[in-house]
Design a protein around this motif. Structure first.
Motif, PDB file in Angstrom:
ATOM      1  N   LYS A  29     -19.016  11.932  16.989  1.00 47.76           N
ATOM      2  CA  LYS A  29     -19.238  10.595  16.451  1.00 47.76           C
ATOM      3  C   LYS A  29     -17.907  10.049  15.953  1.00 47.76           C
ATOM      4  N   ALA A  30     -17.858   8.761  15.687  1.00 48.63           N
ATOM      5  CA  ALA A  30     -16.622   8.149  15.193  1.00 48.63           C
ATOM      6  C   ALA A  30     -16.311   8.645  13.782  1.00 48.63           C
ATOM      7  N   HIS A  31     -15.043   8.878  13.523  1.00 50.07           N
ATOM      8  CA  HIS A  31     -14.594   9.235  12.175  1.00 50.07           C
ATOM      9  C   HIS A  31     -13.659   8.120  11.699  1.00 50.07           C
ATOM     10  N   LYS A  32     -14.228   7.205  10.926  1.00 49.43           N
ATOM     11  CA  LYS A  32     -13.481   6.003  10.560  1.00 49.43           C
ATOM     12  C   LYS A  32     -12.749   6.173   9.220  1.00 49.43           C
ATOM     13  N   GLY A  33     -12.093   7.311   9.093  1.00 47.35           N
ATOM     14  CA  GLY A  33     -11.319   7.579   7.888  1.00 47.35           C
ATOM     15  C   GLY A  33     -10.255   8.616   8.173  1.00 47.35           C
ATOM     16  N   THR A  34      -9.419   8.881   7.171  1.00 45.66           N
ATOM     17  CA  THR A  34      -8.395   9.919   7.264  1.00 45.66           C
ATOM     18  C   THR A  34      -8.665  10.921   6.144  1.00 45.66           C
ATOM     19  N   ASP A  35      -8.840  12.200   6.507  1.00 48.35           N
ATOM     20  CA  ASP A  35      -9.165  13.231   5.527  1.00 48.35           C
ATOM     21  C   ASP A  35      -7.893  13.914   5.019  1.00 48.35           C
ATOM     22  N   TYR A  36      -7.761  13.955   3.704  1.00 49.24           N
ATOM     23  CA  TYR A  36      -6.640  14.642   3.063  1.00 49.24           C
ATOM     24  C   TYR A  36      -7.190  15.850   2.311  1.00 49.24           C
ATOM     25  N   ALA A  37      -6.887  17.049   2.792  1.00 48.87           N
ATOM     26  CA  ALA A  37      -7.376  18.265   2.158  1.00 48.87           C
ATOM     27  C   ALA A  37      -6.551  18.584   0.916  1.00 48.87           C
ATOM     28  N   PHE A  93       0.824  -1.203   0.000  1.00 48.06           N
ATOM     29  CA  PHE A  93       0.000   0.000   0.000  1.00 48.06           C
ATOM     30  C   PHE A  93       0.866   1.263   0.000  1.00 48.06           C
ATOM     31  N   LEU A  94       0.403   2.287  -0.724  1.00 48.73           N
ATOM     32  CA  LEU A  94       0.975   3.619  -0.614  1.00 48.73           C
ATOM     33  C   LEU A  94       0.578   4.226   0.725  1.00 48.73           C
ATOM     34  N   LYS A  95       1.342   5.233   1.145  1.00 46.40           N
ATOM     35  CA  LYS A  95       1.030   5.880   2.421  1.00 46.40           C
ATOM     36  C   LYS A  95      -0.237   6.717   2.359  1.00 46.40           C
ATOM     37  N   ALA A  96      -0.557   7.235   1.163  1.00 41.52           N
ATOM     38  CA  ALA A  96      -1.706   8.136   1.045  1.00 41.52           C
ATOM     39  C   ALA A  96      -2.315   8.039  -0.345  1.00 41.52           C
ATOM     40  N   PRO A  97      -3.583   8.449  -0.489  1.00 41.97           N
ATOM     41  CA  PRO A  97      -4.249   8.399  -1.795  1.00 41.97           C
ATOM     42  C   PRO A  97      -3.983   9.625  -2.674  1.00 41.97           C
ATOM     43  N   LEU A  98      -3.134  10.558  -2.206  1.00 41.10           N
ATOM     44  CA  LEU A  98      -2.758  11.737  -2.977  1.00 41.10           C
ATOM     45  C   LEU A  98      -1.243  11.810  -3.044  1.00 41.10           C
ATOM     46  N   LYS A  99      -0.727  12.576  -3.979  1.00 40.55           N
ATOM     47  CA  LYS A  99       0.705  12.801  -4.037  1.00 40.55           C
ATOM     48  C   LYS A  99       1.094  13.710  -2.873  1.00 40.55           C
ATOM     49  N   PHE A 100       2.414  13.861  -2.653  1.00 34.08           N
ATOM     50  CA  PHE A 100       2.885  14.664  -1.528  1.00 34.08           C
ATOM     51  C   PHE A 100       2.481  16.128  -1.695  1.00 34.08           C
ATOM     52  N   GLY A 101       2.525  16.884  -0.599  1.00 37.99           N
ATOM     53  CA  GLY A 101       2.289  18.318  -0.688  1.00 37.99           C
ATOM     54  C   GLY A 101       0.943  18.766  -0.150  1.00 37.99           C
ATOM     55  N   TYR A 102       0.099  17.845   0.296  1.00 38.49           N
ATOM     56  CA  TYR A 102      -1.205  18.210   0.840  1.00 38.49           C
ATOM     57  C   TYR A 102      -1.232  17.869   2.324  1.00 38.49           C
ATOM     58  N   ARG A 103      -2.276  18.276   3.002  1.00 36.11           N
ATOM     59  CA  ARG A 103      -2.266  18.102   4.460  1.00 36.11           C
ATOM     60  C   ARG A 103      -3.393  17.185   4.928  1.00 36.11           C
ATOM     61  N   ILE A 104      -3.132  16.511   6.048  1.00 32.46           N
ATOM     62  CA  ILE A 104      -4.174  15.715   6.702  1.00 32.46           C
ATOM     63  C   ILE A 104      -5.013  16.673   7.536  1.00 32.46           C
ATOM     64  N   ILE A 124      -7.015  11.564  -7.363  1.00 31.50           N
ATOM     65  CA  ILE A 124      -7.019  10.600  -6.260  1.00 31.50           C
ATOM     66  C   ILE A 124      -6.550   9.271  -6.834  1.00 31.50           C
ATOM     67  N   VAL A 125      -5.568   8.636  -6.164  1.00 31.95           N
ATOM     68  CA  VAL A 125      -5.026   7.376  -6.678  1.00 31.95           C
ATOM     69  C   VAL A 125      -5.358   6.235  -5.733  1.00 31.95           C
ATOM     70  N   THR A 126      -5.503   5.052  -6.290  1.00 28.32           N
ATOM     71  CA  THR A 126      -5.718   3.877  -5.446  1.00 28.32           C
ATOM     72  C   THR A 126      -4.391   3.500  -4.788  1.00 28.32           C
ATOM     73  N   THR A 127      -4.439   3.213  -3.502  1.00 26.98           N
ATOM     74  CA  THR A 127      -3.201   2.971  -2.754  1.00 26.98           C
ATOM     75  C   THR A 127      -2.631   1.575  -2.977  1.00 26.98           C
ATOM     76  N   ALA A 128      -3.397   0.702  -3.599  1.00 23.35           N
ATOM     77  CA  ALA A 128      -2.907  -0.646  -3.912  1.00 23.35           C
ATOM     78  C   ALA A 128      -3.689  -1.172  -5.109  1.00 23.35           C
ATOM     79  N   SER A 129      -3.124  -2.153  -5.777  1.00 17.71           N
ATOM     80  CA  SER A 129      -3.811  -2.758  -6.916  1.00 17.71           C
ATOM     81  C   SER A 129      -5.012  -3.564  -6.431  1.00 17.71           C
ATOM     82  N   GLY A 130      -6.003  -3.689  -7.287  1.00 16.64           N
ATOM     83  CA  GLY A 130      -7.182  -4.458  -6.911  1.00 16.64           C
ATOM     84  C   GLY A 130      -8.284  -4.327  -7.939  1.00 16.64           C
ATOM     85  N   VAL A 131      -9.520  -4.625  -7.504  1.00 16.80           N
ATOM     86  CA  VAL A 131     -10.693  -4.560  -8.373  1.00 16.80           C
ATOM     87  C   VAL A 131     -11.704  -3.600  -7.755  1.00 16.80           C
ATOM     88  N   VAL A 132     -12.262  -2.717  -8.580  1.00 15.93           N
ATOM     89  CA  VAL A 132     -13.268  -1.777  -8.089  1.00 15.93           C
ATOM     90  C   VAL A 132     -14.505  -2.567  -7.670  1.00 15.93           C
TER      91      VAL A 132
END
Length: 411
Positions: free
Chosen positions: A276-284, A248-259, A291-299
């Motif tokens: 409430k629970a926030h079950k994700g990580t937001d990248y602004a 897996f990649l570290k993030a779904p965006l290229k470098f230079g953006y903020r969490i 937006i890139v997929t962090t690993a190979s797979g099937v949609v």
């Protein structure tokens, strides 16, 4: 008396000769003009006209302005058609015409700059012929060592390196360094090759030979190596021969953006105004950012809900799945196979969102977890039989990096 007269006459002649010599004009020797060679031609021999393709220009219309006559224009066009794709002439591209230096100004050659390093020549000197040439390319090798001060791109620029190298480093360390968290004081060193055209025009980074990145006190080396010498692509390994590339990649965006918001069991929701629970990580990021997929797979699923907005979910294995929310645009379809780093959508603010970002969700065995807290699997490790060759190639590169870094970082 006669002797005295002779002496006087001789003296008068000597003085007169000296005066003539003093009055003689000194004519400076004219130095020949320096020889100028370009595109394989001696430009001194021609009347040189430089211009750019304007809207509506064609090869034929340019020839028509050279007083060649319709028959000659047609002959030239027909003879060069197979060697020079005349339809590829583009607005804004530079061209050069070499004409005779006499009053007739007869066209002798037409040169079209297709790109930064390639050009086409239509040579009319002896016969009509066309060919494609490449400007000479020089590779220059450099090693730098520096500390992070601002962004990675800005740090490289301050070190006298083209910021484009930042993308190369980001791609290499995408699996091991979180570029959203690099900070002042982090250090790196890199040995790389830059490409120059005609020894002066910068044409980008050709390749990286070795590097290390010190982040959060951890020093991570990267050396390109092919287990199969005939393979087209490198993998990157540390100084012990361990592969850097994770599943897996570290993030779904290229470098230079903020969490903008982390995974949390109890977060105050900015739209619903409750905890409430926030079950994700937001990248602004800006709307439209890929937006890139962090690993190979099937949609596994694409669609829209009131909360998630436009979203894509990708199944990577029996264990792992990821989901990407709030897209402005979905670029994949259900059942489509995607590869790691492939663009699957664009950043937006659809659904419950206060601004453009991507909410990245991560499933492990059907349970949503914090991806930044996971120890994720690596790619295929180096086979033992290739280790000796790797160590032999890596050792001098590591020594060079460490030596330069020792001088730069004296502490």
């Amino acid at each position: 008396m006669k002797r005295l007269s002779s002496l006087l006459l001789l003296l008068i002649l000597v003085v007169a000769c000296n005066e003539k010599e003093e009055k003689k004009e000194v004519v400076p020797i004219k130095k020949p003009d320096p020889i100028i060679m370009e595109f394989g031609f001696k430009l001194n021999d021609y009347d040189v006209v430089r211009d750019t393709i304007d809207r509506g220009d064609t090869f034929g219309s340019i020839l028509a302005q050279q007083n060649l006559g319709e028959n000659k224009e047609h002959e030239i066009t027909e003879k060069v058609r197979d060697s020079f794709n005349l339809r590829n002439i583009r607005v804004g591209k530079a061209y050069t015409m070499l004409r005779s230096k006499d009053s007739a100004k007869v066209l002798k050659a037409f040169i079209y700059k297709a790109d930064i390093s390639h050009y086409y020549v239509v040579d009319l000197n002896d016969s009509i012929r066309a060919y494609k040439k490449q400007l000479p390319i020089t590779i220059k090798r450099r090693t730098i060592a520096t500390e992070i001060d601002g962004s990675l791109s800005a740090t490289l620029s301050n070190a006298g390196v083209q910021p484009s190298l930042a993308q190369n480093l980001a791609d290499i360390y995408a699996y091991s360094v979180d570029f959203f968290k690099i900070q002042k004081g982090d250090r790196f060193a890199v040995t790389f090759n830059e490409k120059y055209i005609s020894d002066t025009i910068y044409a980008g980074v050709e390749s990286l030979e070795a590097s290390f990145f010190i982040h959060k006190g951890k020093k991570i080396y990267a050396f390109p190596f092919k287990q199969d010498p005939n393979a087209r692509r490198f993998d990157y390994y540390d100084e012990e021969g361990k592969v850097l590339k994770n599943m897996f990649l570290k993030a779904p965006l290229k470098f230079g953006y903020r969490i903008s918001s982390k995974f949390s069991k109890n977060r105050f929701h900015p739209v619903q105004k409750r905890f409430k629970a926030h079950k994700g990580t937001d990248y602004a990021a800006a709307t439209g950012t890929p937006i890139v997929t962090t690993a190979s797979g099937v949609v596994e699923r694409t669609g829209y809900t009131a909360g998630n907005g436009n979203y894509v979910k990708v199944k990577h294995s029996a264990t792992y799945s990821t989901q990407y929310l709030h897209m402005s645009k979905i670029l994949v379809r259900n059942g489509q196979r995607v590869t790691q780093g492939e663009t699957i959508g664009k950043v937006g603010s659809t659904g419950l969102a206060t601004g453009p970002h991507v909410c990245y969700r991560f499933w492990k065995n059907g349970v949503q977890v914090d991806p930044l807290a996971q120890k994720l699997p690596n790619s295929i490790p180096m086979l033992a039989k290739f280790k000796p060759r790797f160590m032999q190639e890596m050792t001098p590169l590591k020594k060079e990096l460490d030596s330069i870094a020792a001088i730069k970082f004296k502490d």
